[in-house]
Design an enzyme around this catalytic site. Structure first.
Site, short mmCIF file in Angstrom:
data_model
loop_
_atom_site.label_atom_id
_atom_site.label_comp_id
_atom_site.label_asym_id
_atom_site.label_seq_id
_atom_site.Cartn_x
_atom_site.Cartn_y
_atom_site.Cartn_z
N HIS A 55 115.62 36.95 19.91
CA HIS A 55 115.80 35.83 18.99
C HIS A 55 115.73 34.57 19.84
O HIS A 55 116.11 34.59 21.01
CB HIS A 55 117.19 35.84 18.37
CG HIS A 55 117.56 37.10 17.63
ND1 HIS A 55 118.11 38.18 18.24
CD2 HIS A 55 117.47 37.41 16.32
CE1 HIS A 55 118.35 39.12 17.33
NE2 HIS A 55 117.96 38.68 16.16
N ASP A 58 118.84 34.05 21.80
CA ASP A 58 119.22 35.02 22.85
C ASP A 58 118.84 34.44 24.21
O ASP A 58 119.44 34.76 25.23
CB ASP A 58 118.46 36.35 22.71
CG ASP A 58 118.80 37.09 21.43
OD1 ASP A 58 119.87 36.83 20.86
OD2 ASP A 58 117.97 37.93 21.01
N MET A 89 107.57 41.10 20.57
CA MET A 89 108.10 40.65 19.27
C MET A 89 109.12 39.55 19.48
O MET A 89 109.88 39.57 20.45
CB MET A 89 108.73 41.85 18.57
CG MET A 89 109.40 41.59 17.25
SD MET A 89 111.12 41.02 17.38
CE MET A 89 112.03 42.47 16.85
N GLU A 182 112.35 42.89 7.75
CA GLU A 182 113.30 43.96 8.07
C GLU A 182 114.39 44.04 7.00
O GLU A 182 115.30 43.22 6.97
CB GLU A 182 113.93 43.69 9.44
CG GLU A 182 114.89 44.79 9.86
CD GLU A 182 115.53 44.53 11.22
OE1 GLU A 182 114.98 43.74 12.01
OE2 GLU A 182 116.59 45.13 11.47
N LYS A 184 117.67 45.32 4.86
CA LYS A 184 119.00 45.89 5.13
C LYS A 184 119.82 45.70 3.85
O LYS A 184 119.73 44.64 3.24
CB LYS A 184 119.65 45.16 6.31
CG LYS A 184 120.96 45.78 6.78
CD LYS A 184 121.52 45.07 8.01
CE LYS A 184 122.77 45.78 8.51
NZ LYS A 184 123.41 45.06 9.64
N GLU A 218 114.46 50.03 9.69
CA GLU A 218 115.46 50.43 10.71
C GLU A 218 116.24 51.65 10.23
O GLU A 218 116.72 51.69 9.10
CB GLU A 218 116.42 49.27 10.99
CG GLU A 218 117.52 49.68 11.97
CD GLU A 218 118.36 48.53 12.48
OE1 GLU A 218 117.78 47.50 12.85
OE2 GLU A 218 119.60 48.68 12.51
N HIS A 221 119.61 51.03 8.63
CA HIS A 221 119.65 50.26 7.38
C HIS A 221 119.38 51.14 6.16
O HIS A 221 120.09 51.04 5.16
CB HIS A 221 118.65 49.10 7.45
CG HIS A 221 118.97 48.12 8.53
ND1 HIS A 221 118.20 47.02 8.79
CD2 HIS A 221 119.98 48.07 9.44
CE1 HIS A 221 118.72 46.33 9.80
NE2 HIS A 221 119.80 46.97 10.21
N ASP A 256 128.04 49.26 9.99
CA ASP A 256 126.78 49.25 10.74
C ASP A 256 127.05 49.62 12.20
O ASP A 256 127.68 48.86 12.93
CB ASP A 256 126.21 47.84 10.62
CG ASP A 256 124.87 47.69 11.30
OD1 ASP A 256 124.29 48.71 11.70
OD2 ASP A 256 124.42 46.54 11.42
N ASP A 258 124.74 50.98 14.77
CA ASP A 258 123.75 50.77 15.83
C ASP A 258 123.86 51.79 16.95
O ASP A 258 123.82 51.46 18.15
CB ASP A 258 123.85 49.35 16.42
CG ASP A 258 123.28 48.30 15.48
OD1 ASP A 258 122.26 48.57 14.83
OD2 ASP A 258 123.86 47.20 15.41
C1 GCO Z 1 121.15 43.97 12.38
C2 GCO Z 1 119.65 43.85 12.54
C3 GCO Z 1 119.23 42.93 13.66
C4 GCO Z 1 117.78 42.57 13.60
C5 GCO Z 1 117.45 41.50 14.58
C6 GCO Z 1 115.98 41.22 14.68
O1 GCO Z 1 121.56 44.91 11.72
O2 GCO Z 1 121.89 43.15 12.91
O3 GCO Z 1 119.12 45.12 12.73
O4 GCO Z 1 119.55 43.55 14.90
O5 GCO Z 1 116.98 43.68 13.86
O6 GCO Z 1 118.11 40.34 14.20
O7 GCO Z 1 115.58 40.50 13.64
MN MN Z 2 117.18 45.69 13.36
MN MN Z 3 120.56 46.71 12.21
#
Ligand code: GCO
Ligand code: MN
Ligand code: MN
Length: 388
Positions: A55, A58, A89, A182, A184, A218, A221, A256, A258
């Site tokens: 991002h 970041d 990306m 993306e 979610k 994802e 998600h 969430d 991850d």
């Molecule tokens: C989340 C998302 C993020 C995005 C990222 C890229 O659940 O926080 O998956 O990690 O993927 O902001 O756009």
């Molecule tokens: Mn993501």
């Molecule tokens: Mn995510």
């Protein structure tokens, strides 16, 4: 047997925000230090990682001056070239700053929407400068907790206008970006707009430049939504819209998480890797995951290595599955082929319709047939357990 180490052609990527996640959660502060970015790039390079994604913020703090930005970008570019890592990306942070608390592109406040466009254009400039070819849109704040404002119809319109605007900006600048939405379903908002891969695909068809826009599904998600991730990915592949993929893992019914790729749903991950390999997906494979909050720096690198190893192990399992005589024999019994019938049902014609209507059917025999899926599934499990 392979050593399960990454090669550039595997196109594995991590985000700066993933391996450098300091382990903060809503109930507690960081459990690890944030590492210097050039060091992160060096460590990723050592793991054979192809790319690092980011991002805007970041890398460049939101309040950096132009001179500070340039110095940071210069140092980052040096680290990339020193370690043979690229930036495939880029994306915009449209969720951390309080200005975006009620959405960015979908805010009810025209000033916030304009700022979101300004910030995204600047971030697209940064991504292009770093060589990124894919631009991701994760609308984390684009949603609501209460629908008191009744803005959902407006929000969808604003989202469409913003994406149309940014597609034109990308063309105008000659950036050649592919946009990847993306989806979610929730977190951080209670209900995020365009919550699933299917909803994003439907929305893309309404844009001015639909060919420029695809999806970035994802694992976590779709799993949070209680949906099948391989099915979502198959639909994206079928539509020619799988522009990027975020790999991690997730327990159903949890916050969430991850998790490390393959940490939770191994059989699902096997079917996912099989789908990508069998359909020759050639885009980046991005691990959008975090080491557990319990871990120190060594745990972070064990986590990153684990994502890569599990992916490569599953690829090996897919090859083994595709070559296993017993599995293939069971599959060829499962798929009943009939060239004459398939010729009739593939495409409508009056003659085909008449032939199908006149066709004798043994309905009871069709209903009585056992499909053999128990056997195929058990063979798959045994293959995954390593006893085949
Ligand atoms: C989340 C998302 C993020 C995005 C990222 C890229 O659940 O926080 O998956 O990690 O993927 O902001 O756009
Ligand atoms: Mn993501
Ligand atoms: Mn995510």
């Amino acid at each position: 047997m392979s050593s399960y180490t990454a090669k550039p052609e595997d196109k594995f990527t991590f985000g700066l925000w993933t391996v450098n996640n300091p382990g903060r959660d809503p109930f507690g502060g960081p459990t690890r230090h944030v590492l210097p970015i050039p060091y992160v790039v060096e460590k990723l390079g050592q793991l054979g990682v192809w790319g690092v994604n980011l991002h805007d913020n970041d890398l460049v703090p939101i309040d950096a001056t132009a001179a500070e930005r340039d110095a940071i970008v210069k140092e980052f570019k040096q680290a990339l070239s020193d370690n043979n890592v690229i930036v495939p990306m880029a994306t915009t942070n449209l969720f951390s700053d309080p200005a975006f608390k009620d959405g960015a592109f979908t805010s009810a406040d025209a000033r916030v929407r304009a700022y979101a466009l300004q910030k995204t254009m600047e971030s697209m400039d940064l991504g292009a400068e770093l060589g990124a070819k894919i631009y991701v849109f994760w609308g984390g704040r684009e949603g609501s907790e209460v629908d008191a404002g009744s803005k959902t119809m407006d929000a969808l319109g604003h989202f469409r206008d913003s994406l149309n605007f940014l597609c034109e900006y990308s063309k105008d600048q000659g950036y050649d970006y592919k946009f990847a939405l993306e989806p979610k379903p929730n977190e951080p908002r209670a209900d995020i707009y365009l919550p699933t891969v299917g909803s994003a695909l439907g929305f893309i068809a309404t844009l001015d430049n639909p060919e420029m826009v695809g999806v970035n599904p994802e694992v976590a998600h779709e799993t949070i939504a209680g949906l099948s991730f391989p099915h979502a990915v198959a639909q994206a592949l079928d539509a020619g819209k799988l522009f990027h993929i975020d790999l991690n893992d997730q327990k159903i019914g949890r916050f969430d998480q991850d998790l490390r790729f393959g940490a939770e749903n191994l059989k699902m991950c096997f079917h996912l890797v099989k789908l990508l390999l069998d359909n020759t997906y050639s885009g980046p494979k991005h691990f959008d995951a975090h080491a557990l909050r319990t871990e120190d720096e060594a745990g972070v690198w064990a986590f990153a290595k684990g994502c890569i190893r599990t992916y490569l192990i599953l690829e090996e399992k897919v090859r083994q599955y595709n070559a296993d005589p017993e599995i293939q024999a069971a599959l060829s019994e499962y798929f009943v082929r009939d060239a004459a019938l398939e010729g009739l049902s593939k495409k409508y014609s009056p003659a085909n319709a008449a032939a199908l209507k006149a066709m004798p059917v043994d309905r009871l025999a069709l209903g009585a047939r056992g499909m053999g899926l128990e056997k195929i599934d058990q063979l798959t499990v045994e293959l995954l357990y390593g006893i085949r």
